[in-house]
Motif scaffolding. Structure first.
Motif, mmCIF file in Angstrom:
data_model
loop_
_atom_site.group_PDB
_atom_site.id
_atom_site.type_symbol
_atom_site.label_atom_id
_atom_site.label_comp_id
_atom_site.label_asym_id
_atom_site.label_seq_id
_atom_site.Cartn_x
_atom_site.Cartn_y
_atom_site.Cartn_z
ATOM 1 N N ASP A 112 -54.830 7.871 -4.056
ATOM 2 C CA ASP A 112 -53.709 7.700 -4.773
ATOM 3 C C ASP A 112 -52.991 9.083 -5.141
ATOM 4 O O ASP A 112 -52.087 9.166 -5.677
ATOM 5 N N ARG A 153 -45.828 4.106 -5.418
ATOM 6 C CA ARG A 153 -46.256 3.149 -6.566
ATOM 7 C C ARG A 153 -44.885 2.840 -7.548
ATOM 8 O O ARG A 153 -44.789 1.936 -8.014
ATOM 9 N N ASP A 171 -43.458 -0.786 -8.371
ATOM 10 C CA ASP A 171 -43.654 -1.080 -9.822
ATOM 11 C C ASP A 171 -41.912 -1.500 -10.363
ATOM 12 O O ASP A 171 -42.209 -2.390 -11.366
ATOM 13 N N ARG A 188 -51.446 -2.808 -4.015
ATOM 14 C CA ARG A 188 -50.819 -2.573 -5.502
ATOM 15 C C ARG A 188 -49.870 -3.819 -5.813
ATOM 16 O O ARG A 188 -49.914 -4.220 -6.966
ATOM 17 N N LEU A 226 -51.671 -6.995 -7.603
ATOM 18 C CA LEU A 226 -52.164 -7.092 -8.801
ATOM 19 C C LEU A 226 -51.198 -7.032 -9.725
ATOM 20 O O LEU A 226 -50.010 -6.444 -9.439
ATOM 21 N N ARG A 277 -49.112 -6.234 -13.206
ATOM 22 C CA ARG A 277 -48.778 -4.613 -13.629
ATOM 23 C C ARG A 277 -49.817 -4.032 -14.592
ATOM 24 O O ARG A 277 -50.043 -2.893 -14.560
ATOM 25 N N TRP A 333 -52.836 -4.491 -14.415
ATOM 26 C CA TRP A 333 -54.162 -4.125 -13.860
ATOM 27 C C TRP A 333 -54.192 -3.020 -12.707
ATOM 28 O O TRP A 333 -55.079 -2.689 -12.399
ATOM 29 N N ARG A 334 -52.785 -2.529 -12.650
ATOM 30 C CA ARG A 334 -52.694 -1.186 -11.729
ATOM 31 C C ARG A 334 -53.155 0.034 -12.225
ATOM 32 O O ARG A 334 -52.962 0.343 -13.497
ATOM 33 N N ARG A 361 -51.377 3.467 -13.997
ATOM 34 C CA ARG A 361 -50.739 2.459 -14.755
ATOM 35 C C ARG A 361 -49.147 2.745 -14.292
ATOM 36 O O ARG A 361 -48.761 3.882 -13.939
#
Length: 213
Positions: A96, A105, A109, A192, A195, A197, A199-200, A203
């Protein structure tokens, strides 16, 4: 006679050499209070820099944990997790790290991904196997297969688009040492996106309706 003359002088010297003992109790520490800079001399020195890698952070936390109480270790662990959830490069997992992965990410998201249906589909597939219905047994797996293929196709197309966007925004990559190729970023984004949101990790920093430059 000379010997007799020295004796009173020697006795007087012995009397002077004797320590004077106070009659009452001693008040205070019996020594001068040291200056603040002298008292803190053992604690002075350069402040240690923040850990540069996850391994260094773990080693440092273990060394500190030996001298911490249970509550202090619990508070330190909570602080490390919070920094990891915020996306601090010194505390996140190696996969990450870097500006490129943070950008990926953010894009994931703020997008509605078909890969997000894979987990519910897996739960539904388990339930379908328990229902003794010929129609559900016939069409249920077909519907789930279509959903899986659609999610995979969406992930492949999105991965290619994401690779182009990353090359335009980060032509020289970053200093994380991670691959910035389209396949690697697409696989990272797909994992990503599968999963929910909440649980990511780290965050999400942006809302779903936000725009990423």
């Amino acid at each position: 006679m000379s010997f007799l003359r020295r004796k009173p002088a020697a006795a007087a010297a012995e009397t002077v050499a004797e320590p004077v003992v106070p009659a009452g109790p001693v008040v205070g520490k019996g020594r001068p209070t040291p200056k603040r800079r002298d008292a803190q001399g053992g604690h002075r020195g350069p402040v240690a820099p923040p850990p540069r890698t996850q391994k260094e952070a773990v080693q440092r936390s273990k060394a500190q944990g030996k001298t911490m109480t249970k509550d202090e270790r619990r508070a330190a662990a909570a602080e490390r997790r919070e920094k990891m959830m915020r996306g601090d490069d010194a505390y996140v997992l190696p996969r990450d790290r870097g500006e490129v992965r943070a950008y990926v990410r953010d894009v994931v998201d703020t997008r509605r991904n078909l890969a997000g249906i894979l987990l519910p589909v897996a739960v539904i597939a388990f339930v379908v196997l328990l229902i003794p219905s010929a129609i559900i047994q016939l069409y249920g797996p077909l519907v789930m297969l279509i959903a899986i293929l659609a999610a995979v196709a969406d992930g492949i197309v999105f991965g290619r688009q994401l690779g182009r966007r990353v090359r335009e925004k980060f032509p020289k990559g970053d200093n994380s040492g991670l691959s910035t190729k389209g396949r690697a970023l697409g696989f990272y984004a797909f994992n990503r996106a599968c999963l929910p949101r909440r649980w990511r990790v780290p965050r999400p920093r942006l809302e779903r309706s936000a725009t990423v430059g």
